[in-house]
Design an enzyme around this catalytic site. Sequence first.
Site, PDB file in Angstrom:
ATOM      1  N   ARG B  56       0.815  -1.220   0.000  1.00 37.40           N
ATOM      2  CA  ARG B  56       0.000   0.000   0.000  1.00 37.40           C
ATOM      3  C   ARG B  56       0.849   1.272   0.000  1.00 37.40           C
ATOM      4  O   ARG B  56       0.505   2.233  -0.661  1.00 37.40           O
ATOM      5  CB  ARG B  56      -1.024  -0.025   1.127  1.00 37.40           C
ATOM      6  CG  ARG B  56      -0.519   0.224   2.500  1.00 37.40           C
ATOM      7  CD  ARG B  56      -1.421  -0.420   3.512  1.00 37.40           C
ATOM      8  NE  ARG B  56      -1.241  -1.862   3.505  1.00 37.40           N
ATOM      9  CZ  ARG B  56      -2.232  -2.749   3.493  1.00 37.40           C
ATOM     10  NH1 ARG B  56      -3.468  -2.346   3.486  1.00 37.40           N
ATOM     11  NH2 ARG B  56      -1.981  -4.023   3.482  1.00 37.40           N
ATOM     12  N   THR B  57       1.957   1.274   0.728  1.00 41.56           N
ATOM     13  CA  THR B  57       2.722   2.515   0.791  1.00 41.56           C
ATOM     14  C   THR B  57       3.321   2.862  -0.572  1.00 41.56           C
ATOM     15  O   THR B  57       3.255   4.004  -1.021  1.00 41.56           O
ATOM     16  CB  THR B  57       3.832   2.408   1.849  1.00 41.56           C
ATOM     17  OG1 THR B  57       3.252   2.045   3.097  1.00 41.56           O
ATOM     18  CG2 THR B  57       4.563   3.720   2.011  1.00 41.56           C
ATOM     19  N   LYS B  84      23.562  -6.928  -7.009  1.00 43.39           N
ATOM     20  CA  LYS B  84      24.968  -7.076  -7.391  1.00 43.39           C
ATOM     21  C   LYS B  84      25.883  -6.427  -6.366  1.00 43.39           C
ATOM     22  O   LYS B  84      27.095  -6.343  -6.571  1.00 43.39           O
ATOM     23  CB  LYS B  84      25.236  -6.421  -8.754  1.00 43.39           C
ATOM     24  CG  LYS B  84      24.440  -7.012  -9.896  1.00 43.39           C
ATOM     25  CD  LYS B  84      24.754  -6.259 -11.186  1.00 43.39           C
ATOM     26  CE  LYS B  84      23.772  -6.620 -12.274  1.00 43.39           C
ATOM     27  NZ  LYS B  84      23.835  -5.668 -13.392  1.00 43.39           N
ATOM     28  N   ARG B 106      12.071   3.508   1.424  1.00 41.46           N
ATOM     29  CA  ARG B 106      11.786   2.540   2.491  1.00 41.46           C
ATOM     30  C   ARG B 106      12.994   1.629   2.620  1.00 41.46           C
ATOM     31  O   ARG B 106      13.532   1.153   1.614  1.00 41.46           O
ATOM     32  CB  ARG B 106      10.557   1.709   2.165  1.00 41.46           C
ATOM     33  CG  ARG B 106      10.480   0.462   3.055  1.00 41.46           C
ATOM     34  CD  ARG B 106       9.141  -0.164   3.056  1.00 41.46           C
ATOM     35  NE  ARG B 106       8.151   0.683   3.705  1.00 41.46           N
ATOM     36  CZ  ARG B 106       6.930   0.255   4.029  1.00 41.46           C
ATOM     37  NH1 ARG B 106       6.567  -0.987   3.763  1.00 41.46           N
ATOM     38  NH2 ARG B 106       6.086   1.068   4.607  1.00 41.46           N
ATOM     39  N   HIS B 134       7.703   6.117  10.389  1.00 47.77           N
ATOM     40  CA  HIS B 134       6.911   6.037   9.157  1.00 47.77           C
ATOM     41  C   HIS B 134       5.977   7.243   9.177  1.00 47.77           C
ATOM     42  O   HIS B 134       4.778   7.109   9.406  1.00 47.77           O
ATOM     43  CB  HIS B 134       6.127   4.716   9.146  1.00 47.77           C
ATOM     44  CG  HIS B 134       5.482   4.391   7.834  1.00 47.77           C
ATOM     45  ND1 HIS B 134       5.502   5.232   6.747  1.00 47.77           N
ATOM     46  CD2 HIS B 134       4.792   3.289   7.440  1.00 47.77           C
ATOM     47  CE1 HIS B 134       4.853   4.666   5.745  1.00 47.77           C
ATOM     48  NE2 HIS B 134       4.412   3.494   6.135  1.00 47.77           N
TER      49      HIS B 134
END
Lengths: 199, 306
Positions: B56-57, B84, B106, B134
């Site tokens: 959702r975010t 990598k 995030r 958050h």
Amino acid sequence: MAGSSPAAPVSPPGALLSAADVARVVDRMAHQLIERCGGGGRAGDDRPTLADLVLVGIPTRGAPLARRLAARVEAFSGTPVDVGTVDITLYRDDLRMRGVRALEDTVLPDRGIDGRLVVLVDDVLYSGRSVRAALDALRDLGRPRAVQLAVLVDRGHRELPIRADYVGKNVPTSRSQSVRVHLTEVDGADEVLVTEAQR
Amino acid sequence: MKRHLLEAADLDRADATLVLDTAAQIDAALAGREVKKLPTLRGRTVVNLFYEDSTRTRISFELAAKRLSADVLNFSAKGSSVSKGESLKDTALTLEAMGSDAVVVRHSASGAPHRLATWVRGSVVNAGDGTHEHPTQALLDAYTIRSRLGRLEGVRVAVVGDVLHSRVARSNVRLLSTLGAEVTLVAPPTLLPVGVGSWPAEVSYDLDAVLPKVDVVMMLRVQAERMTASFFPSAREYSRRYGLDARRMGVLSDDAIVMHPGPMNRGMEIAAEVADSARSTIVEQVGNGVSVRMAVLYLLLGGAPS
């Protein structure tokens, strides 16, 4: 103050329009709106009617101005007129230069604006950029039959091909001047001032 | 407003209120329109930099940026050069070289957005960092409370569950107290962080005692992926003591609301019948998230470029 009636509002020297002037100008514009819309509705006349009319104010001062115009149109014609406001902040092209600002209300009548005559209402017409932003906003809100523009003061210096359909007062100005419209609803008094901008 | 939104403490009361008011205006302006798009951020680029899974975010930020006509680049660690071995800094500098105006990040490491903010010229928005903060979730929760209850000042909020691992709880405690709400944390002692006594919140271990006194119950997800030690004996016992079921919902005052940041563990911290009840604002929160993130992006990016 001898000689002036106690109720008459006093404007500072240099006021372009006093409170009484503003009231007269709004009345005249209301009559012009009725004239443009009045004939519609009869057979063979496809002009818009007052019922088709929506007065949409551009905040901040266009919004109370639209409400006043609507009240005067109703007083003169007996027909109530729909009013709305459309905030143009998110449609401006100068955000990068002038920075963010708080948003104001966007309110449309329940019937919407589709197929109706929308008259945008603003206090001062200058570069025309606010009106362009308002036209962009209207395009996202619906498809009016036609859009017209009513302004209390047209001070010239257009930067876009835009003109007003209803003008309260034409005021030739220089770009160094600033034109301020004060309305009771926002500023506590009605007046229009022209000042030399402080630099 | 500061240039970045890294934690709830970046917002003072005036800023936080401006975000909520702006979101409300955007909501009202877009309600019922066919064209739910504004030209405000045309030509700006927003990068969604997601080192951790999110539904959702990420979608919410993407939609918010697109509704403001920004160009959006979605980056997830999976399938990128991160696998990598590229570092956060090199990835950030690469994105900046491509001209990003804002980075929404995030990361599983607490503090990653703060580091990032020292490397890039654009704005950084924290979309969740480890167990830290958050902030946009707290903003959308505050917005949801305000639109349901009409106010935030004096509203009593219980934040229930895994406070220890919850960035949502941290941001909410900070933001809600900034906005004048009274927060009570309810959790087993093992799921409360060290130093919780210094937070602007009350602490309780007894959910049944707190529920009748609150206007808002905010349930937190039990974060199985961060449960590296035995914080409670069993899921069943947790659910019995700290889960919100229909019986507990019954003791709430009449207009109290139930919130959850999602994703939910139905049957664990919240019963399905509670999640789907009229008190639940869970779906509303998702919708409000888009408006609030539009407000944040507008306020951070709308102004003059630095």
